[in-house]
Design an enzyme around this catalytic site. Structure first.
Site, PDB file in Angstrom:
ATOM      1  N   LYS A 100      44.170  34.043  34.218  1.00  0.00           N
ATOM      2  CA  LYS A 100      44.311  34.055  35.666  1.00  0.00           C
ATOM      3  C   LYS A 100      42.943  34.161  36.327  1.00  0.00           C
ATOM      4  O   LYS A 100      42.272  35.191  36.207  1.00  0.00           O
ATOM      5  CB  LYS A 100      45.179  35.224  36.146  1.00  0.00           C
ATOM      6  N   GLY A 102      36.265  42.886  36.196  1.00  0.00           N
ATOM      7  CA  GLY A 102      36.494  43.107  37.617  1.00  0.00           C
ATOM      8  C   GLY A 102      36.162  44.538  37.997  1.00  0.00           C
ATOM      9  O   GLY A 102      35.321  45.190  37.369  1.00  0.00           O
ATOM     10  N   SER A 103      36.830  45.034  39.014  1.00  0.00           N
ATOM     11  CA  SER A 103      36.508  46.346  39.565  1.00  0.00           C
ATOM     12  C   SER A 103      36.991  47.469  38.655  1.00  0.00           C
ATOM     13  O   SER A 103      37.957  47.318  37.901  1.00  0.00           O
ATOM     14  CB  SER A 103      37.130  46.506  40.951  1.00  0.00           C
ATOM     15  N   THR A 104      36.318  48.608  38.764  1.00  0.00           N
ATOM     16  CA  THR A 104      36.687  49.767  37.961  1.00  0.00           C
ATOM     17  C   THR A 104      38.085  50.269  38.310  1.00  0.00           C
ATOM     18  O   THR A 104      38.853  50.668  37.422  1.00  0.00           O
ATOM     19  CB  THR A 104      35.648  50.887  38.152  1.00  0.00           C
ATOM     20  N   GLY A 144      40.550  48.119  36.640  1.00  0.00           N
ATOM     21  CA  GLY A 144      40.459  48.374  35.207  1.00  0.00           C
ATOM     22  C   GLY A 144      41.200  49.634  34.795  1.00  0.00           C
ATOM     23  O   GLY A 144      41.892  49.669  33.768  1.00  0.00           O
ATOM     24  N   GLU A 146      35.561  44.983  31.259  1.00  0.00           N
ATOM     25  CA  GLU A 146      34.168  44.896  31.710  1.00  0.00           C
ATOM     26  C   GLU A 146      34.200  45.112  33.207  1.00  0.00           C
ATOM     27  O   GLU A 146      34.671  44.254  33.957  1.00  0.00           O
ATOM     28  CB  GLU A 146      33.563  43.535  31.334  1.00  0.00           C
ATOM     29  N   CYS A 161      27.937  42.312  38.374  1.00  0.00           N
ATOM     30  CA  CYS A 161      28.323  43.669  37.975  1.00  0.00           C
ATOM     31  C   CYS A 161      27.154  44.423  37.368  1.00  0.00           C
ATOM     32  O   CYS A 161      27.078  45.653  37.479  1.00  0.00           O
ATOM     33  CB  CYS A 161      29.499  43.612  37.008  1.00  0.00           C
ATOM     34  N   GLU A 211      29.004  51.009  44.064  1.00  0.00           N
ATOM     35  CA  GLU A 211      28.684  49.593  43.844  1.00  0.00           C
ATOM     36  C   GLU A 211      28.925  48.815  45.141  1.00  0.00           C
ATOM     37  O   GLU A 211      30.044  48.746  45.642  1.00  0.00           O
ATOM     38  CB  GLU A 211      29.549  49.020  42.715  1.00  0.00           C
TER      39      GLU A 211
END
Length: 480
Positions: free
Chosen positions: A187, A239-241, A244, A261, A295, A392
């Site tokens: 995706k 992607g974003s923490t 995740g 990641e 990132c 971030e």
């Protein structure tokens, strides 16, 4: 008599859009064919102009199920049974087609993502092809990958990629998965689906067996359905923490393997003996490459106190030469911010940095009237208490801190919940090795920054995720 100097002027050098044929609408790529989705559709727009590029199908749970079933069938009947040398032929073919269609892919990436054409043309697409070439070479040598003499694939991989490097992240995910004998349901991000859909056409062109690669488009709901599907054996996410963490909670208690990641807040550390002009170029590459949508961006500059003034003067002078504008202009250094939502976040955190007392500076530059734009910006007088030093920003914003000793640099660099990357600038090899050993970061660059190679593993510690992509280590995530 001294002659007056005039600024260097660049004539427009636009890349032609004519090589790209963007269709009015796109369906889903399932079992080797494009099919209509059952869900709603959404629009993908150009960040630089805000023009609608195409209508994109949004996959619902039924569509996700169909894609996973197609991938399972291809895995059971064809791909996992195919000798590695035969799988390698398909990967080599895909790599060559990517090279043959590189200009088309680069132009489409810049239109849909907003990044400068010289970056998509000279960085993204060549590394995409290199990843497929590299993992094609591994496909018949998996017994030498360190996972035993008869390593086996996991099954069906559900892969979710971000909008900052749409095609490159696709290559990082798909190439090792296929080399190991897995099949894939991928995706792409909802704001940048077009190059993934063009890659689906490349799979057709390469005669890849139906179902080996499936591309489903959609937003968060589609991703959740993919991660939670019982037919998925492996989840790979970049992607974003926050997302995740949600994925980790979803797969907890299941047999699914996971690699994540996630975000970063990398420290770029410059010592007083560093080659300053070279370091300035590395700082600029570290934070302004891809509009800071990286990132592992060097978003915190840690500079030794004794050279801070000199380095900042050089850095400001270099930032004043950066050209912002049309991503398809070959002279452009900084393109458009990917979306209105991301631009709002960059503005919010930058305003907070200024309100908290940091000194804000941007070079004089004229921003286009349409699209999403933010000038290259640096903050001085930053402390570790500032939000801009902790969170971030994911944009072209650099926070500058100073240090006096290597121990202080290590302490400040590691004072973050993230641990994805770091940079060290010094002439002393022993200091580089000392710092690399002390820094809690998955990747440490020495006298360079943001250099990537398919043979080198990439990944983080702490809230930057776990698992590695690239190199021999990248195979481990797709083998039992």
């Amino acid at each position: 008599m001294q002659m007056a100097t005039t600024p260097f002027e660049y004539a427009p050098a636009p890349e032609s859009r004519s090589i790209v044929d963007i269709k009015p609408s796109y369906g889903l790529f399932v079992n080797g064919e494009f099919v209509d989705g059952h869900g709603k559709s959404f629009k993908t727009i150009s960040p630089s102009t805000e023009e609608v590029l195409a209508e994109i199908a949004e996959a619902d749970e039924a569509d996700v199920d169909a894609a996973v079933r197609a991938a399972r069938k291809a895995y059971d009947k064809v791909w996992s049974r195919m000798p590695g040398r035969e799988r390698a032929k398909y990967l080599y073919r895909i790599a060559r087609i990517i090279q043959e269609r590189s200009r088309e892919l680069a132009v489409l990436e810049s239109i849909d993502n907003g990044k400068p054409i010289k970056e998509s043309r000279d960085v993204d697409i060549p590394i995409v092809a290199a990843h497929f070439f590299y993992y094609a070479g591994w496909a018949d040598k998996l017994e030498y990958a360190g996972r035993g003499t008869d390593p086996q694939p996991l099954g069906v991989a559900g892969q979710i990629i971000p909008w900052n490097f749409p095609l490159l992240m696709l290559a990082w995910k798909i190439a090792p998965a296929l080399a190991c004998g897995n099949t894939v349901v991928l995706k792409p991000a909802e704001t940048t689906p077009l190059t993934a859909l063009l890659f689906a056409e490349i799979c057709q062109q390469a005669d890849l067996p139906p179902g080996v690669v499936n591309i489903i488009t959609g937003a968060g709901g589609t991703g959740q359905a993919l991660v939670g599907h019982p037919g998925i054996d492996k989840v790979a996410f970049t992607g974003s923490t926050d997302v995740g963490k949600a994925i980790a909670r979803t797969v907890a208690g299941t047999d699914k393997k996971v690699t994540l990641e996630l975000g970063g807040k990398a420290a770029n550390i410059v010592f007083d003996d560093a080659p300053l002009d070279q370091a300035v170029e590395g700082i600029v590459t570290g934070i302004f490459f891809n509009q800071g949508h990286v990132c592992c961006a060097g978003s915190r500059l840690l500079v030794q106190e004794s050279i801070a003034d000199e380095l900042l003067a050089k850095l400001k002078r270099r930032m004043s030469t950066l050209r912002i504008g049309d991503p398809l202009d070959k002279n452009t250094d900084i393109g458009a911010i990917n979306s209105a939502e991301q631009l709002a976040r960059i503005r919010e955190l930058s305003d907070i940095g200024e309100a908290e007392g940091a000194g804000r500076w941007s070079p004089e530059c004229e921003l286009p009237s349409h699209g999403f734009w933010f000038p290259p910006t640096l903050f001085t007088g930053v402390t570790q208490a500032h939000r801009i030093a902790r969170e971030e920003i994911f944009g072209p914003v650099l926070s500058v801190l100073t240090f006096r000793t290597p121990a202080e640099a290590v302490e400040k660099a590691n004072n973050t919940p993230y641990g994805l990357s770091a940079g060290v600038w010094t002439e002393k090899g022993s200091l580089i090795l000392h710092m690399a050993n002390q820094l809690r970061a998955g990747v440490v660059w020495a006298n360079t920054f943001n250099k990537f190679d398919p043979t080198s593993p990439f990944g983080g510690f702490k809230e930057s995720g776990y698992g590695r992509e690239g190199g021999r280590h990248g195979l481990e995530a797709y083998l039992k």
